[in-house]
Design a protein around this motif. Structure first.
Motif, mmCIF file in Angstrom:
data_model
loop_
_atom_site.group_PDB
_atom_site.id
_atom_site.type_symbol
_atom_site.label_atom_id
_atom_site.label_comp_id
_atom_site.label_asym_id
_atom_site.label_seq_id
_atom_site.Cartn_x
_atom_site.Cartn_y
_atom_site.Cartn_z
ATOM 1 N N ALA A 31 62.261 4.824 -51.192
ATOM 2 C CA ALA A 31 61.118 4.211 -50.526
ATOM 3 C C ALA A 31 61.358 3.965 -49.045
ATOM 4 C CB ALA A 31 60.773 2.890 -51.211
ATOM 5 N N ASP A 32 62.578 4.226 -48.570
ATOM 6 C CA ASP A 32 62.925 3.941 -47.181
ATOM 7 C C ASP A 32 63.190 5.234 -46.414
ATOM 8 O OD1 ASP A 32 62.757 1.162 -47.691
ATOM 9 O OD2 ASP A 32 64.794 1.186 -48.497
ATOM 10 N N GLU A 33 63.841 5.125 -45.241
ATOM 11 C CA GLU A 33 64.153 6.329 -44.466
ATOM 12 C C GLU A 33 65.311 7.101 -45.057
ATOM 13 O OE1 GLU A 33 62.550 6.680 -40.110
ATOM 14 O OE2 GLU A 33 64.597 5.914 -40.208
ATOM 15 N N PHE A 34 66.205 6.378 -45.733
ATOM 16 C CA PHE A 34 67.308 7.039 -46.405
ATOM 17 C C PHE A 34 67.140 6.861 -47.904
ATOM 18 C CE2 PHE A 34 68.988 6.223 -42.147
ATOM 19 C CZ PHE A 34 69.364 7.512 -41.806
ATOM 20 N N PRO A 35 67.433 7.888 -48.667
ATOM 21 C CA PRO A 35 67.120 7.864 -50.095
ATOM 22 C C PRO A 35 68.042 6.968 -50.910
ATOM 23 C CG PRO A 35 68.309 9.874 -49.540
ATOM 24 C CD PRO A 35 68.012 9.171 -48.238
ATOM 25 N N GLU A 36 67.505 6.467 -52.001
ATOM 26 C CA GLU A 36 68.319 5.738 -52.971
ATOM 27 C C GLU A 36 69.142 6.722 -53.803
ATOM 28 O OE1 GLU A 36 65.082 4.098 -55.007
ATOM 29 O OE2 GLU A 36 64.616 2.572 -53.498
ATOM 30 N N ILE A 37 68.560 7.887 -54.060
ATOM 31 C CA ILE A 37 69.208 8.933 -54.850
ATOM 32 C C ILE A 37 69.231 10.200 -54.010
ATOM 33 C CG2 ILE A 37 69.080 10.346 -56.937
ATOM 34 C CD1 ILE A 37 69.656 7.388 -57.450
ATOM 35 N N ALA A 38 70.396 10.820 -53.881
ATOM 36 C CA ALA A 38 70.522 12.076 -53.138
ATOM 37 C C ALA A 38 71.619 12.904 -53.782
ATOM 38 C CB ALA A 38 70.857 11.806 -51.669
ATOM 39 N N GLY A 39 71.285 14.117 -54.166
ATOM 40 C CA GLY A 39 72.277 14.950 -54.829
ATOM 41 C C GLY A 39 71.982 16.422 -54.666
ATOM 42 N N SER A 40 72.930 17.229 -55.104
ATOM 43 C CA SER A 40 72.850 18.675 -54.936
ATOM 44 C C SER A 40 73.294 19.353 -56.230
ATOM 45 C CB SER A 40 73.758 19.103 -53.773
ATOM 46 O OG SER A 40 73.732 20.496 -53.584
ATOM 47 N N LEU A 41 72.574 20.393 -56.623
ATOM 48 C CA LEU A 41 72.892 21.161 -57.822
ATOM 49 C C LEU A 41 73.096 22.630 -57.440
ATOM 50 C CD1 LEU A 41 70.194 19.693 -60.253
ATOM 51 C CD2 LEU A 41 72.612 19.072 -60.125
ATOM 52 N N ALA A 86 76.505 22.002 -34.933
ATOM 53 C CA ALA A 86 76.769 23.142 -35.809
ATOM 54 C C ALA A 86 77.216 22.657 -37.183
ATOM 55 C CB ALA A 86 77.839 24.044 -35.189
ATOM 56 N N PHE A 87 76.588 23.180 -38.216
ATOM 57 C CA PHE A 87 76.952 22.766 -39.566
ATOM 58 C C PHE A 87 76.766 23.923 -40.540
ATOM 59 C CE2 PHE A 87 72.448 21.847 -39.040
ATOM 60 C CZ PHE A 87 71.885 22.337 -40.198
ATOM 61 N N ALA A 88 77.510 23.859 -41.638
ATOM 62 C CA ALA A 88 77.415 24.837 -42.714
ATOM 63 C C ALA A 88 77.074 24.115 -44.010
ATOM 64 C CB ALA A 88 78.737 25.596 -42.867
ATOM 65 N N THR A 89 76.428 24.841 -44.919
ATOM 66 C CA THR A 89 76.000 24.228 -46.178
ATOM 67 C C THR A 89 76.737 24.867 -47.360
ATOM 68 O OG1 THR A 89 74.049 25.680 -46.183
ATOM 69 C CG2 THR A 89 73.783 23.477 -45.248
ATOM 70 N N VAL A 141 81.075 20.916 -42.146
ATOM 71 C CA VAL A 141 80.542 21.240 -43.469
ATOM 72 C C VAL A 141 79.832 20.009 -44.022
ATOM 73 C CG1 VAL A 141 81.081 21.954 -45.820
ATOM 74 C CG2 VAL A 141 82.363 22.917 -43.910
ATOM 75 N N LEU A 142 78.558 20.152 -44.314
ATOM 76 C CA LEU A 142 77.803 19.044 -44.895
ATOM 77 C C LEU A 142 78.038 18.994 -46.398
ATOM 78 C CD1 LEU A 142 74.296 19.296 -43.172
ATOM 79 C CD2 LEU A 142 76.185 17.779 -42.592
ATOM 80 N N SER A 143 78.235 17.808 -46.918
ATOM 81 C CA SER A 143 78.294 17.641 -48.366
ATOM 82 C C SER A 143 76.896 17.844 -48.940
ATOM 83 C CB SER A 143 78.797 16.247 -48.718
ATOM 84 O OG SER A 143 77.835 15.269 -48.351
ATOM 85 N N GLY A 144 76.821 18.089 -50.238
ATOM 86 C CA GLY A 144 75.511 18.228 -50.865
ATOM 87 C C GLY A 144 74.690 16.964 -50.735
ATOM 88 N N GLU A 145 75.346 15.811 -50.846
ATOM 89 C CA GLU A 145 74.633 14.538 -50.710
ATOM 90 C C GLU A 145 74.084 14.373 -49.296
ATOM 91 O OE1 GLU A 145 75.519 9.739 -51.038
ATOM 92 O OE2 GLU A 145 76.815 11.165 -52.084
ATOM 93 N N ASP A 146 74.881 14.726 -48.282
ATOM 94 C CA ASP A 146 74.400 14.617 -46.906
ATOM 95 C C ASP A 146 73.252 15.586 -46.641
ATOM 96 O OD1 ASP A 146 75.976 12.560 -46.028
ATOM 97 O OD2 ASP A 146 77.540 13.841 -45.190
ATOM 98 N N GLU A 147 73.339 16.768 -47.221
ATOM 99 C CA GLU A 147 72.255 17.741 -47.051
ATOM 100 C C GLU A 147 70.955 17.180 -47.613
ATOM 101 O OE1 GLU A 147 71.579 22.497 -48.045
ATOM 102 O OE2 GLU A 147 73.560 21.596 -48.339
#
Length: 311
Positions: A147-157, A77-80, A106-112
């Motif tokens: 380029a991999d399974e996890f991103p080099e850049i991840a963010g939320s606006l 269970a998670f919330a955004t 609660v997921l952070s924007g980066e985790d989302e």
């Protein structure tokens, strides 16, 4: 194993029951959802109202019953952003936990953004090369690349379709000046940190996910959902640019009659279209491929990977 994934989004509460094991695609077995509209249940202080809390607690209790009836072994269970950005997010989840017994993370924007990227990477595979992923939710826009399974850049606006609709589009058929001002603000927000993604070079593949992108693609001519998830769908910038003036001139009733648009989300289509247009324009993308996997699948895949690491 059978898992229940409870996604408390800004628009909708959604329980997805899946049969899953490591190395295989999660197989949806049952879906239970309700339009909670938490992003629109915020008071003048930015806190979730008691009405919103009551709706969330009732939905969570119902989802637990459904998960039990469907034989789920575990519940994720998670919330955004609606809960994450609210002024009383901790107390909201504490009350829900007290009333239902379920703890919602609660997921952070980066985790989302990161988990959505993981889902899209697994769906498209390594042949997609360097990948950019965009997701317009109810409360936020997630951007990730790598380029991999996890991103080099991840963010939320803070550019979700429901958030923008609540802030700027409270009447039918907004005038051109209002639309121009919102468009300007959206583009400034995206462009402010665009260099973080752009400096790594152009992608080999650019993809989008979420209900908003799927609806926009359907409006612009993509195949309906009834044709299945394996049909390739895309959102061309040229078609979207042609549609935005039409969307601006439509009433909510007319918008809800468009293919892929539900009445509950009709008022979010125009702000969502402005965000999608800005994304493609600023990042110089002529089209986005629509991916059927998104955040929920990313949560499932990470959970299965963790189980596998323990065995």
């Amino acid at each position: 194993m059978r898992l229940g994934v409870l996604d408390i989004g800004s628009n909708t509460g959604h329980l997805l029951v899946v049969d899953a094991h490591r190395g295989a695609a999660p197989l949806p077995a049952y879906s239970y959802k309700e339009p909670l509209r938490l992003a629109e249940h915020l008071d003048e202080t930015g806190s979730v109202s008691q009405q919103g809390i009551d709706a969330l607690a009732a939905f969570t209790a119902g989802a637990q019953r459904v998960a039990e009836e469907k034989g789920c072994e575990d519940m994720l269970a998670f919330a955004t952003s609606a809960v994450r950005d609210s002024g009383n997010g901790d107390s909201v989840l504490a009350e829900v936990r007290e009333r239902t017994g379920l703890s919602i993370a609660v997921l952070s924007g980066e985790d989302e953004a990161r988990l959505t990227f993981l889902a899209v990477r697994r769906w498209l595979g390594w042949s997609a090369g360097r990948l950019w992923v965009f997701d317009i939710g109810g409360g936020s826009l997630e951007i990730a690349g790598g380029a991999d399974e996890f991103p080099e850049i991840a963010g939320s606006l803070p550019l979700g379709a429901a958030r923008l609709a609540r802030q700027h589009f409270t009447v039918d058929q907004p005038d051109e000046d209002a639309v121009r001002q919102v468009r300007k603000e959206i583009r400034a927000e995206i462009a402010r940190d665009a260099g973080r993604l752009l400096r790594h070079g152009a992608p080999d593949h650019a993809a989008a996910t979420s209900k908003t992108f799927r609806s926009l693609a359907r409006i612009c001519g993509a195949a309906p959902s009834g044709e299945g998830p394996l049909v390739q769908r895309s959102l061309p910038l040229s078609a979207l640019v042609e549609w935005i003036p039409k969307l601006t001139a439509m009433t909510r009733e007319e918008l809800s009659g468009l293919p892929g648009v539900s009445p509950s989300r009709a008022h979010q289509i125009l702000p969502g279209a402005l965000v999608a247009e800005a994304v493609m324009d600023i990042f110089e993308l002529s089209a986005l491929e629509i991916c059927p996997w998104a955040l929920r699948e990313g949560v499932i895949l990470e959970r299965l990977d963790q189980i596998g690491d323990l065995t």
